[in-house]
Design a protein around this motif. Structure first.
Motif, PDB file in Angstrom:
ATOM      1  N   LYS A  87      -0.798   4.325  -2.207  1.00 33.26           N
ATOM      2  CA  LYS A  87      -1.287   4.005  -3.550  1.00 33.26           C
ATOM      3  C   LYS A  87      -2.772   3.673  -3.434  1.00 33.26           C
ATOM      4  O   LYS A  87      -3.135   2.569  -3.052  1.00 33.26           O
ATOM      5  CB  LYS A  87      -0.483   2.855  -4.146  1.00 33.26           C
ATOM      6  CG  LYS A  87       0.991   3.206  -4.309  1.00 33.26           C
ATOM      7  CD  LYS A  87       1.784   2.115  -4.989  1.00 33.26           C
ATOM      8  CE  LYS A  87       1.915   0.912  -4.082  1.00 33.26           C
ATOM      9  NZ  LYS A  87       2.766  -0.149  -4.638  1.00 33.26           N
ATOM     10  N   VAL A  88      -3.594   4.665  -3.730  1.00 38.03           N
ATOM     11  CA  VAL A  88      -5.040   4.529  -3.541  1.00 38.03           C
ATOM     12  C   VAL A  88      -5.608   3.552  -4.567  1.00 38.03           C
ATOM     13  O   VAL A  88      -5.366   3.675  -5.766  1.00 38.03           O
ATOM     14  CB  VAL A  88      -5.742   5.899  -3.637  1.00 38.03           C
ATOM     15  CG1 VAL A  88      -7.253   5.738  -3.561  1.00 38.03           C
ATOM     16  CG2 VAL A  88      -5.252   6.828  -2.534  1.00 38.03           C
ATOM     17  N   LEU A 138      -2.547   9.523  -2.171  1.00 41.74           N
ATOM     18  CA  LEU A 138      -2.400  10.459  -1.063  1.00 41.74           C
ATOM     19  C   LEU A 138      -0.952  10.452  -0.609  1.00 41.74           C
ATOM     20  O   LEU A 138      -0.296   9.408  -0.596  1.00 41.74           O
ATOM     21  CB  LEU A 138      -3.304  10.061   0.107  1.00 41.74           C
ATOM     22  CG  LEU A 138      -4.801  10.176  -0.135  1.00 41.74           C
ATOM     23  CD1 LEU A 138      -5.569   9.767   1.122  1.00 41.74           C
ATOM     24  CD2 LEU A 138      -5.186  11.583  -0.553  1.00 41.74           C
ATOM     25  N   ILE A 139      -0.462  11.623  -0.225  1.00 40.98           N
ATOM     26  CA  ILE A 139       0.919  11.767   0.219  1.00 40.98           C
ATOM     27  C   ILE A 139       0.929  12.396   1.600  1.00 40.98           C
ATOM     28  O   ILE A 139       0.316  13.446   1.819  1.00 40.98           O
ATOM     29  CB  ILE A 139       1.734  12.618  -0.770  1.00 40.98           C
ATOM     30  CG1 ILE A 139       1.731  11.928  -2.133  1.00 40.98           C
ATOM     31  CG2 ILE A 139       3.153  12.842  -0.247  1.00 40.98           C
ATOM     32  CD1 ILE A 139       2.327  12.732  -3.249  1.00 40.98           C
ATOM     33  N   ALA A 140       1.615  11.732   2.533  1.00 41.59           N
ATOM     34  CA  ALA A 140       1.767  12.244   3.901  1.00 41.59           C
ATOM     35  C   ALA A 140       3.170  12.796   4.048  1.00 41.59           C
ATOM     36  O   ALA A 140       4.149  12.116   3.728  1.00 41.59           O
ATOM     37  CB  ALA A 140       1.524  11.143   4.915  1.00 41.59           C
ATOM     38  N   ASP A 141       3.256  14.020   4.528  1.00 40.90           N
ATOM     39  CA  ASP A 141       4.548  14.634   4.844  1.00 40.90           C
ATOM     40  C   ASP A 141       4.600  14.793   6.352  1.00 40.90           C
ATOM     41  O   ASP A 141       3.829  15.554   6.923  1.00 40.90           O
ATOM     42  CB  ASP A 141       4.688  15.976   4.141  1.00 40.90           C
ATOM     43  CG  ASP A 141       6.110  16.485   4.161  1.00 40.90           C
ATOM     44  OD1 ASP A 141       7.003  15.784   4.670  1.00 40.90           O
ATOM     45  OD2 ASP A 141       6.334  17.599   3.670  1.00 40.90           O
ATOM     46  N   CYS A 142       5.489  14.037   6.987  1.00 38.58           N
ATOM     47  CA  CYS A 142       5.530  13.923   8.439  1.00 38.58           C
ATOM     48  C   CYS A 142       6.817  14.507   8.997  1.00 38.58           C
ATOM     49  O   CYS A 142       7.895  14.295   8.444  1.00 38.58           O
ATOM     50  CB  CYS A 142       5.436  12.443   8.812  1.00 38.58           C
ATOM     51  SG  CYS A 142       5.746  12.099  10.548  1.00 38.58           S
ATOM     52  N   THR A 143       6.677  15.221  10.111  1.00 33.92           N
ATOM     53  CA  THR A 143       7.815  15.732  10.865  1.00 33.92           C
ATOM     54  C   THR A 143       7.685  15.259  12.308  1.00 33.92           C
ATOM     55  O   THR A 143       6.602  15.372  12.905  1.00 33.92           O
ATOM     56  CB  THR A 143       7.851  17.276  10.837  1.00 33.92           C
ATOM     57  OG1 THR A 143       7.951  17.705   9.485  1.00 33.92           O
ATOM     58  CG2 THR A 143       9.018  17.815  11.650  1.00 33.92           C
ATOM     59  N   ASP A 179       0.812  -1.224   0.000  1.00 27.66           N
ATOM     60  CA  ASP A 179       0.000   0.000   0.000  1.00 27.66           C
ATOM     61  C   ASP A 179       0.843   1.271   0.000  1.00 27.66           C
ATOM     62  O   ASP A 179       0.386   2.319  -0.456  1.00 27.66           O
ATOM     63  CB  ASP A 179      -0.912   0.053   1.231  1.00 27.66           C
ATOM     64  CG  ASP A 179      -2.067  -0.920   1.156  1.00 27.66           C
ATOM     65  OD1 ASP A 179      -2.314  -1.492   0.084  1.00 27.66           O
ATOM     66  OD2 ASP A 179      -2.731  -1.108   2.191  1.00 27.66           O
ATOM     67  N   PHE A 180       2.057   1.199   0.548  1.00 29.22           N
ATOM     68  CA  PHE A 180       2.827   2.404   0.834  1.00 29.22           C
ATOM     69  C   PHE A 180       4.153   2.447   0.069  1.00 29.22           C
ATOM     70  O   PHE A 180       4.818   1.431  -0.078  1.00 29.22           O
ATOM     71  CB  PHE A 180       3.123   2.495   2.338  1.00 29.22           C
ATOM     72  CG  PHE A 180       1.876   2.491   3.173  1.00 29.22           C
ATOM     73  CD1 PHE A 180       1.089   3.623   3.281  1.00 29.22           C
ATOM     74  CD2 PHE A 180       1.472   1.339   3.833  1.00 29.22           C
ATOM     75  CE1 PHE A 180      -0.074   3.612   4.037  1.00 29.22           C
ATOM     76  CE2 PHE A 180       0.312   1.315   4.594  1.00 29.22           C
ATOM     77  CZ  PHE A 180      -0.464   2.457   4.697  1.00 29.22           C
ATOM     78  N   ILE A 209      -1.645  15.462   5.107  1.00 31.99           N
ATOM     79  CA  ILE A 209      -1.932  14.544   4.011  1.00 31.99           C
ATOM     80  C   ILE A 209      -2.521  15.366   2.878  1.00 31.99           C
ATOM     81  O   ILE A 209      -3.453  16.145   3.088  1.00 31.99           O
ATOM     82  CB  ILE A 209      -2.921  13.440   4.441  1.00 31.99           C
ATOM     83  CG1 ILE A 209      -2.320  12.594   5.557  1.00 31.99           C
ATOM     84  CG2 ILE A 209      -3.312  12.574   3.238  1.00 31.99           C
ATOM     85  CD1 ILE A 209      -3.285  11.571   6.152  1.00 31.99           C
ATOM     86  N   ARG A 210      -1.966  15.163   1.684  1.00 26.81           N
ATOM     87  CA  ARG A 210      -2.427  15.872   0.491  1.00 26.81           C
ATOM     88  C   ARG A 210      -2.736  14.869  -0.613  1.00 26.81           C
ATOM     89  O   ARG A 210      -2.132  13.806  -0.664  1.00 26.81           O
ATOM     90  CB  ARG A 210      -1.359  16.837  -0.011  1.00 26.81           C
ATOM     91  CG  ARG A 210      -1.068  18.001   0.910  1.00 26.81           C
ATOM     92  CD  ARG A 210      -0.025  18.935   0.284  1.00 26.81           C
ATOM     93  NE  ARG A 210       0.092  20.162   1.020  1.00 26.81           N
ATOM     94  CZ  ARG A 210       0.932  20.363   2.038  1.00 26.81           C
ATOM     95  NH1 ARG A 210       1.735  19.386   2.424  1.00 26.81           N
ATOM     96  NH2 ARG A 210       0.977  21.515   2.661  1.00 26.81           N
ATOM     97  N   SER A 211      -3.651  15.260  -1.497  1.00 28.40           N
ATOM     98  CA  SER A 211      -3.829  14.508  -2.736  1.00 28.40           C
ATOM     99  C   SER A 211      -2.640  14.827  -3.624  1.00 28.40           C
ATOM    100  O   SER A 211      -2.164  15.974  -3.650  1.00 28.40           O
ATOM    101  CB  SER A 211      -5.113  14.938  -3.451  1.00 28.40           C
ATOM    102  OG  SER A 211      -6.247  14.589  -2.692  1.00 28.40           O
ATOM    103  N   ASP A 212      -2.147  13.827  -4.339  1.00 23.84           N
ATOM    104  CA  ASP A 212      -1.001  14.027  -5.219  1.00 23.84           C
ATOM    105  C   ASP A 212      -1.292  15.151  -6.212  1.00 23.84           C
ATOM    106  O   ASP A 212      -2.319  15.142  -6.888  1.00 23.84           O
ATOM    107  CB  ASP A 212      -0.691  12.731  -5.961  1.00 23.84           C
ATOM    108  CG  ASP A 212       0.629  12.784  -6.705  1.00 23.84           C
ATOM    109  OD1 ASP A 212       1.479  13.640  -6.399  1.00 23.84           O
ATOM    110  OD2 ASP A 212       0.817  11.940  -7.606  1.00 23.84           O
ATOM    111  N   GLY A 213      -0.411  16.145  -6.244  1.00 20.20           N
ATOM    112  CA  GLY A 213      -0.542  17.258  -7.174  1.00 20.20           C
ATOM    113  C   GLY A 213      -1.422  18.399  -6.702  1.00 20.20           C
ATOM    114  O   GLY A 213      -1.609  19.373  -7.429  1.00 20.20           O
ATOM    115  N   VAL A 214      -1.966  18.302  -5.495  1.00 20.47           N
ATOM    116  CA  VAL A 214      -2.847  19.343  -4.957  1.00 20.47           C
ATOM    117  C   VAL A 214      -2.193  19.919  -3.702  1.00 20.47           C
ATOM    118  O   VAL A 214      -1.792  19.173  -2.814  1.00 20.47           O
ATOM    119  CB  VAL A 214      -4.251  18.779  -4.617  1.00 20.47           C
ATOM    120  CG1 VAL A 214      -5.139  19.863  -4.033  1.00 20.47           C
ATOM    121  CG2 VAL A 214      -4.883  18.146  -5.849  1.00 20.47           C
ATOM    122  N   GLU A 215      -2.072  21.228  -3.627  1.00 23.99           N
ATOM    123  CA  GLU A 215      -1.386  21.869  -2.505  1.00 23.99           C
ATOM    124  C   GLU A 215      -2.200  21.847  -1.211  1.00 23.99           C
ATOM    125  O   GLU A 215      -1.663  21.654  -0.131  1.00 23.99           O
ATOM    126  CB  GLU A 215      -1.029  23.316  -2.869  1.00 23.99           C
ATOM    127  CG  GLU A 215      -0.221  24.034  -1.819  1.00 23.99           C
ATOM    128  CD  GLU A 215       1.137  23.391  -1.511  1.00 23.99           C
ATOM    129  OE1 GLU A 215       1.582  23.512  -0.355  1.00 23.99           O
ATOM    130  OE2 GLU A 215       1.731  22.766  -2.396  1.00 23.99           O
TER     131      GLU A 215
END
Length: 139
Positions: A39-40, A97-102, A23-24, A117-123
């Motif tokens: 990977k949706v 979906l993309i997760a950016d984690c700190t 999935d990831f 969490i963002r949709s790929d290509g969407v800010e």
């Protein structure tokens, strides 16, 4: 600095969590952070065609877990002790979906991660989450 690479983390997932390894995709490992792609697929959707809340929670949870492991090494028994997630908008149809984690804190027994969490290509983010993990004693 990270002690595990993206390849190391993929190998760990395959060994310890084979049910979700496909999935990831770990796109980036950095000091105190990580970017993970979900990977949706059809099975991640709820009625109405949007990604389900539990699926987004899973992405948040796995992302913080992997960010912690990247910094401390393979600790399969690190566990989630708290999660707060805000669902802000519907994910874009047909996109990953993309997760950016700190990691905000990485202590001896607790770690706190924050992510968008963002949709790929969407800010604009679709969700924001903060998770706390308990790290098992070493040795």
């Amino acid at each position: 600095m990270p002690v595990m690479t993206a390849d190391d983390l993929h190998t760990f997932l395959a060994a310890e969590f084979p049910q979700v390894k496909s999935d990831f995709v770990i796109e980036e490992v950095r000091d105190m952070g990580i970017r993970v792609r979900l990977k949706v697929e059809e099975r991640h959707l709820r009625p109405g065609g949007t990604v389900s809340g539990p699926t987004m929670f899973s992405l948040a949870d796995v992302s913080v877990y992997l960010a912690i492991l990247a910094m401390i090494g393979p600790q399969a028994l690190a566990v989630t002790t708290n999660c707060s997630i805000d669902f802000m908008r519907k994910p874009a149809a047909g996109t990953d979906l993309i997760a950016d984690c700190t990691l905000l804190k990485l202590g001896r027994v607790l770690a706190v991660g924050d992510l968008l969490i963002r949709s790929d290509g969407v800010e604009a983010p679709v969700a924001h989450a903060t998770l706390t993990y308990s790290i098992p004693p070493r040795g």
